[in-house]
Structure formats: structure tokens, C-alpha cells
Design a protein around this motif. Structure first.
Motif, PDB file in Angstrom:
ATOM      1  N   TYR A 273     -23.237  14.451  34.464  1.00  0.00           N
ATOM      2  CA  TYR A 273     -24.193  15.061  33.379  1.00  0.00           C
ATOM      3  C   TYR A 273     -25.799  14.193  33.724  1.00  0.00           C
ATOM      4  O   TYR A 273     -26.806  14.995  33.854  1.00  0.00           O
ATOM      5  CB  TYR A 273     -24.016  15.007  31.864  1.00  0.00           C
ATOM      6  N   LYS A 274     -25.797  12.910  33.903  1.00  0.00           N
ATOM      7  CA  LYS A 274     -26.710  12.327  34.021  1.00  0.00           C
ATOM      8  C   LYS A 274     -27.445  12.433  35.367  1.00  0.00           C
ATOM      9  O   LYS A 274     -28.742  12.567  35.404  1.00  0.00           O
ATOM     10  CB  LYS A 274     -26.375  10.671  33.843  1.00  0.00           C
TER      11      LYS A 274
ATOM     12  N   VAL B 175     -30.134  15.158  34.117  1.00  0.00           N
ATOM     13  CA  VAL B 175     -31.187  14.483  33.533  1.00  0.00           C
ATOM     14  C   VAL B 175     -32.078  13.734  34.833  1.00  0.00           C
ATOM     15  O   VAL B 175     -33.295  13.974  34.685  1.00  0.00           O
ATOM     16  CB  VAL B 175     -30.499  12.844  32.629  1.00  0.00           C
ATOM     17  N   LYS B 176     -31.469  13.289  35.556  1.00  0.00           N
ATOM     18  CA  LYS B 176     -32.250  12.641  36.800  1.00  0.00           C
ATOM     19  C   LYS B 176     -32.446  13.900  38.067  1.00  0.00           C
ATOM     20  O   LYS B 176     -33.369  13.620  38.794  1.00  0.00           O
ATOM     21  CB  LYS B 176     -31.516  11.693  37.337  1.00  0.00           C
TER      22      LYS B 176
ATOM     23  N   LYS C 278     -22.649  22.513  32.747  1.00  0.00           N
ATOM     24  CA  LYS C 278     -23.273  22.061  31.565  1.00  0.00           C
ATOM     25  C   LYS C 278     -22.324  22.450  30.132  1.00  0.00           C
ATOM     26  O   LYS C 278     -22.287  21.501  29.315  1.00  0.00           O
ATOM     27  CB  LYS C 278     -24.599  22.809  31.378  1.00  0.00           C
TER      28      LYS C 278
END
Length: 96
Positions: free
Chosen positions: A63-64, A68-69, A89
Motif C-alpha cells: 500500500y505504501k 502513498v509514495k 486497493k
């Protein structure tokens, strides 16, 4: 009234057709990980090959890195479709 009943029946059938179980979501996510992510990981990061037995414990990192990144997928060789992103997701949000 007939039209309302018909509409509700159609909506119910449509919802049932697109509803998935957590197992279905995991299986679909694994397919994305294996076809998109593992194609590079097998060459560049062989200790991070995604399999059914390790995907849950890597969920937060996935996920990160993806959402996110925005680091993965790396480079221009592999692209995730919007559907693949949504698949990941949905599975990730259920496992975090």
C-alpha cells in the motif's frame, strides 16, 4: 409500481453480480501481484516475490509503495491499469 419493482430487481441483480468475497478479492490481487509486480521482482528483488502465503504480511508495504509514495511499479516497463489499481486497493484496505 411495476417499473419500481423492475428497477429494484435489476439493481439487486447487478449488485449481486459485482459483489465479491474477500477470498475473491485476494485471488484477484494475487493475480495482479504475480503478473505485474513479480515480473520485475523476480529479476531485481527476488526476496520480495509475492505469493499467496506472504501477500497479507506485505500488505502495508505494498500500500505504501503503490498508493502513498507512488514508487511502484518502478519505471515505465510495467503499468497498472485503473482496474488493477482498484483491485489492489480493495484487497489492501480489507487487510490493513
Amino acid at each position: 409500481m411495476k417499473h419500481l419493482i423492475l428497477l429494484l430487481t435489476l439493481l439487486s441483480a447487478t449488485h449481486a453480480a459485482i459483489a465479491t468475497t474477500p477470498e475473491d478479492d485476494k485471488e484477484k490481487a494475487l493475480l495482479v501481484l504475480q503478473t505485474k509486480c513479480n515480473s520485475c521482482h523476480v529479476r531485481n528483488n527476488p526476496f520480495r516475490i509475492f505469493k499467496e502465503r506472504n501477500m497479507d504480511r506485505n500488505a502495508k508495504d505494498i500500500y505504501k509503495q503503490v498508493f502513498v509514495k507512488g514508487r511502484m511499479p518502478l519505471g515505465n516497463d510495467v503499468k497498472l491499469t485503473e482496474g488493477e489499481r482498484e483491485t489492489l486497493k480493495k484487497w489492501l484496505e480489507a487487510n490493513m
